[in-house]
Design a protein around this motif. Structure first.
Motif, short mmCIF file in Angstrom:
data_model
loop_
_atom_site.label_atom_id
_atom_site.label_comp_id
_atom_site.label_asym_id
_atom_site.label_seq_id
_atom_site.Cartn_x
_atom_site.Cartn_y
_atom_site.Cartn_z
N ILE A 1 94.65 51.15 16.19
CA ILE A 1 93.85 50.46 17.21
C ILE A 1 94.65 49.35 17.86
O ILE A 1 94.76 49.27 19.08
CB ILE A 1 92.56 49.88 16.60
CG1 ILE A 1 91.75 50.97 15.88
CG2 ILE A 1 91.70 49.25 17.70
CD1 ILE A 1 90.57 50.44 15.08
N TYR B 1 91.68 53.36 12.56
CA TYR B 1 90.47 54.17 12.51
C TYR B 1 90.42 54.95 11.21
O TYR B 1 91.44 55.43 10.70
CB TYR B 1 90.45 55.19 13.67
CG TYR B 1 90.31 54.59 15.04
CD1 TYR B 1 89.18 53.85 15.40
CD2 TYR B 1 91.31 54.78 16.00
CE1 TYR B 1 89.05 53.32 16.68
CE2 TYR B 1 91.18 54.26 17.28
CZ TYR B 1 90.05 53.53 17.62
OH TYR B 1 89.92 53.01 18.88
N ASP C 1 86.15 50.95 17.22
CA ASP C 1 86.40 49.51 17.09
C ASP C 1 85.20 48.78 17.70
O ASP C 1 85.18 48.50 18.89
CB ASP C 1 87.69 49.13 17.81
CG ASP C 1 88.05 47.66 17.59
OD1 ASP C 1 87.43 47.04 16.71
OD2 ASP C 1 88.95 47.15 18.29
N ASP D 1 86.70 48.83 23.05
CA ASP D 1 86.77 50.26 22.76
C ASP D 1 85.57 50.94 23.40
O ASP D 1 84.74 50.28 24.05
CB ASP D 1 86.77 50.46 21.25
CG ASP D 1 87.25 51.86 20.82
OD1 ASP D 1 87.61 52.67 21.69
OD2 ASP D 1 87.25 52.12 19.60
#
Length: 607
Positions: free
Chosen positions: A181, A376, A343, A101
């Motif tokens: 994610i 998230y 992340d 990420d």
């Protein structure tokens, strides 16, 4: 030859003098720690050193309307105030995470968790910096926030990561929602569902492994010093993986790795949260590169408690299917993983949920299926491998609690249920339903020995008597008996399966013998209190026959240590310790070859 022969006595004395493996040797590093003579990042003082501090958001989710730094810049002693607007032209407003990420270095347009970094003040004195952050005026527009991961993917959920809202493919595959994610699945879903559809007995429970803070004694810290003449950057920091930090800093700054010198002195505990890269590290580096003076950042305890990488936060819906007599036939698990605003997991790249697929534990479960959804929320980024080997703790919690629930439903002793379902010794090597190879073990014998050692049968009798007395109103004294049995993956490998940012999770050792016979050994790991200086020396002493007291261990300096992936996930002794033993054996083989030549004998004649 009897047990008191001179040869045996000499060997015992020599073994004691070596202080190798198996000997009771005092930790050599404790001398400096107990006398207050350790060297930590905040102990390092450099000429013209400046100090950084963060302006942090009071909101968990808000849009930044404006940032006015004029009053802070006007304060005597303030050298600079950095915001995302200053970093954006340099491409430094976002940094890569270890999970593929990107994470905001300084909040760009929005803040996504309380106490997120918004601006970085650099001053000639840390107290001036602390005063200056109060003078930065930030106007926010508060937005609805998500703290419950079960609401993250609701149709009306606010979009958190606007920087990637249109990116429907992440580092680990398709995303179902802007706040999603990854989804990671493994096992045979159809076969597992079929077993559950016909099983005599099934159980289903959700187990929450709550968000945990690693809480090291020393907070996260860094000190960056850029030598503009040489074009070289020296970075001191609380790093569990110095070489990985060097690689990430190179990717962020554009400096070649051979121009970056990373030093991790004594770091006062890690527990996983000092593996990744934090905004403070990047801001101290950027500040030093721009200003040409050393910039130190030391977070306070409240900053560490609220913004450092958290662990766990796994919500695990776990199911078992079994026969009436207690044979487990299948396991089905769904995990909702709360990763916070970014992340920032410290997991091997190929395993987005770490080793959660060890959740079948020590049991012979024919079929299983695991699905993990990462989402998230408006919390600090989480996902470090806190005191375990990459989600093994969460996996063990899921299976062991599920076995307890199943035992209660079957009205069966939970120890008996475990023994009935263990992988049997004759089944090894064993390939689990979720893809792991178990090399060896005798779990039933280990369990029975533990039960005998604690007097398990007597404890159960005592427990039953106390419960009866409690029901009769004769006592308020009742007791519970907890049982857990687990097989843990340690070593974070092999490299063909595990990497971080594409760097295989190997480790290295370099051993040099001086003309006087003393040794210096350098490793790519970094102790945070595990006693590496003691342990590695014992390994070398055993392999080479040189006393441990004559062996010096050095870690944490990328200029001298060979590249390694650092210390976390119970990997130092299995990986770096093995590298140390292999290096020592190569030295011994070379020494034997030279000695055989000088003595004019065959190498096989030498011991």
């Amino acid at each position: 030859m009897n047990e008191h022969s001179p040869i045996d006595v000499d060997r015992a004395e020599r073994t004691e003098k070596l202080q190798g493996m198996g000997c009771r040797r005092k930790r050599v590093e404790d001398i400096r720690f107990t006398q207050g003579k350790g060297t930590y990042v905040d102990d390092v003082k450099l000429p013209n050193m400046t100090f950084g501090d963060f302006v942090r958001s009071p909101h968990a989710h808000a849009r930044i309307i404006s940032i006015d730094t004029a009053r802070a810049k006007a304060l005597p002693g303030v050298v600079a105030v950095l915001t995302a607007a200053d970093l954006k032209p340099l491409g430094l407003h976002y940094m890569p995470t270890l999970a593929g990420d990107v994470q905001a270095v300084l909040a760009d347009e929005k803040v996504l968790f309380q106490n997120q970094e918004v601006a970085f003040v650099i001053a000639k004195d840390r107290y001036i910096a602390a005063d200056a952050i109060e003078l930065v005026d930030v106007v926010y527009e508060a937005l609805p926030c998500i703290v419950d991961p079960f609401l993250s993917m609701a149709p009306d959920a606010p979009i958190l990561r606007e920087d990637i809202k249109d990116k429907m493919t992440g580092a680990h595959g398709p995303r179902k929602h802007p706040n999603h994610i990854f989804e990671w699945t493994i096992g045979d879903r159809e076969a597992t569902d079929a077993v559950f559809a016909t099983a005599d007995v099934t159980i289903k429970e959700m187990f929450v492994d709550h968000r945990t803070h690693p809480s090291p004694l020393e907070t996260c810290q860094s000190l960056a010093s850029m030598d503009k003449v040489k074009g070289e950057l020296t970075l001191w920091g609380t790093f569990q993986a110095p070489h990985v930090v060097r690689t990430v800093v190179s990717l962020i700054s554009g400096l070649p790795e051979h121009k970056i010198h990373v030093i991790a002195p004594d770091i006062g505990g890690g527990f996983g949260n000092k593996v990744g890269v934090y905004a403070g590290y990047v801001c101290s580096v950027v500040g030093s590169i721009v200003l040409g003076v050393p910039v130190k950042w030391v977070e306070d305890r409240m900053e560490n408690l609220s913004t450092t990488s958290f662990a766990r936060d796994y919500h695990m819906t776990t199911e078992l299917a079994a026969t009436k007599d207690g044979k487990i036939l299948a396991m089905r698990v769904h995990v909702l993983a709360d990763h916070g605003a970014f992340d920032a997991c410290a997991d091997p790249s190929k395993w987005p949920a770490g080793f959660m697929n060890i959740c079948t534990g020590s049991y012979d479960i024919p079929v299983a299926h695991l699905a993990v959804d990462g989402v998230y929320t408006n919390k600090a980024a989480g996902g470090v491998a806190y005191r375990c080997s990459f989600r093994v703790t969460e996996a063990v919690f899921a299976i062991e609690r599920a076995v307890e629930v199943l035992a209660k439903k079957l009205d069966m002793d939970s120890a008996e249920l475990r023994i009935r379902n263990f992988i049997k010794p004759e089944q090894f090597p064993y390939h689990s339903a979720l893809g792991w190879d178990y090399d060896s073990g005798d779990y039933p014998t280990a369990m029975k020995k533990a039960m005998e050692a604690v007097g398990y049968a007597q404890l159960r009798d005592e427990q039953a008597k106390k419960r009866e007395a409690f029901r009769r109103g004769e006592t308020r004294d009742i007791m519970g008996i907890g049982i857990a049995f687990f097989t843990e993956i340690v070593g974070a490998g092999p490299s063909k399966n595990c990497d971080i940012l594409g760097v295989a999770m190997f480790d290295s050792a370099e051993i040099r013998i001086h003309p006087t016979g003393s040794i210096i050994a350098r490793m790519g790991t970094k102790s945070q209190g595990q006693g590496h200086e003691t342990t590695y020396a014992q390994i070398i002493a055993t392999e080479l026959g040189i006393p441990a007291d004559d062996i010096m261990i050095e870690e944490g300096n990328t200029d001298t240590a060979p590249y390694g992936l650092g210390t976390y996930g119970s990997r130092s002794t299995p990986v770096a310790g093995a590298a140390t033993a292999v290096a020592a054996r190569k030295i011994k083989a070379k020494a034997q070859m030279i000695a055989a030549y000088m003595l004019e004998v065959h190498e096989g004649d030498l011991d």
